[in-house]
Scaffold this active site. Structure first.
Site, PDB file in Angstrom:
ATOM      1  N   CYS A 140      -7.902  40.004 -16.248  1.00  0.00           N
ATOM      2  CA  CYS A 140      -7.235  38.764 -15.836  1.00  0.00           C
ATOM      3  C   CYS A 140      -7.322  38.564 -14.324  1.00  0.00           C
ATOM      4  O   CYS A 140      -7.401  39.515 -13.553  1.00  0.00           O
ATOM      5  CB  CYS A 140      -5.780  38.781 -16.277  1.00  0.00           C
ATOM      6  SG  CYS A 140      -4.999  37.145 -16.251  1.00  0.00           S
TER       7      CYS A 140
ATOM      8  N   ASP B 136       4.600  42.349 -20.674  1.00  0.00           N
ATOM      9  CA  ASP B 136       4.291  42.601 -19.271  1.00  0.00           C
ATOM     10  C   ASP B 136       5.567  43.008 -18.543  1.00  0.00           C
ATOM     11  O   ASP B 136       6.671  42.758 -19.020  1.00  0.00           O
ATOM     12  CB  ASP B 136       3.706  41.331 -18.645  1.00  0.00           C
ATOM     13  CG  ASP B 136       2.940  41.593 -17.361  1.00  0.00           C
ATOM     14  OD1 ASP B 136       2.948  42.742 -16.874  1.00  0.00           O
ATOM     15  OD2 ASP B 136       2.334  40.638 -16.840  1.00  0.00           O
TER      16      ASP B 136
END
Length: 208
Positions: free
Chosen positions: A8, A127
């Site tokens: 990412c 996360d």
């Protein structure tokens, strides 16, 4: 089991192609102006156009306006949307594109209620969201806090790198992993060697 790997926060086509060439399954593009890894639509479109077949493009948003997401989708091919804010299921599912929902785990929360609130999500991202950041913090959360097994596909994120991803996979057993700062030389600049080492560490777990 084959773990899916998402890299990412890519900011140029060369980085994305390098990641794809060593086995990344998905590339994350950040459409959040406050991020040090943010890209504009032109940058994102160039990255998406350069990728080979079967490497997915994922657009990351944080509480965007409907028009903002629409502008991106009009000009950039995205295979998935990824939402990191307080977006509800109706909003996330309103664009005709499969989506992932990020869940902040830094406070040890149970992700299952939010998973239940997004029945149409294709998957979830657990996360750390440390320090109020919307991902990319480089900090881990307690993987043992994840209740399991979770019935929906989910990716593990937050502070992962080539040194700790093996332990993370052993403890958490996710569908896949998402890495950003753990494979960077500076924010937004992926180091091809670190990307390769990270992916090899994941594949080593699969071989064991």
């Amino acid at each position: 089991m084959r773990y899916r790997i998402k890299i990412c926060g890519l900011t140029d086509a060369g980085q994305a192609l390098a990641a794809a060439s060593v086995g990344a399954d998905a590339i994350g593009l950040v459409f959040y102006a406050r991020s040090r890894r943010a890209v504009d639509i032109e940058q994102a479109a160039a990255i998406a156009a350069a990728l080979p077949p079967f490497v997915a493009t994922v657009g990351l948003f944080v509480d965007p306006a409907v028009a903002e997401v629409g502008r991106v989708l009009d000009q950039c091919r995205l295979d998935f949307l990824q939402f990191h804010g307080a977006e509800n299921a109706a909003f996330c599912g309103g664009f005709g594109v499969p989506y992932l929902k990020a869940i902040a785990m830094g406070d040890g929360r149970d992700p299952r209620p939010e998973m239940d609130a997004h029945p149409q999500a294709r998957g979830f991202l657990l996360d750390s969201h440390a320090g109020g950041m919307m991902g990319g913090s480089g900090q881990v959360f307690d993987w043992r806090s994840i209740p399991g097994p979770l019935e929906r596909p989910w990716l593990l994120a937050g502070g992962l790198d080539a040194r700790n991803v093996g332990q993370a996979l052993a403890l958490a057993s996710p569908y896949g992993v998402d890495v950003s700062s753990g494979v960077e030389s500076t924010p937004g600049q992926k180091d091809p060697r670190l990307v390769r080492d990270f992916i090899e560490s994941v594949r080593q777990v699969e071989r064991e």
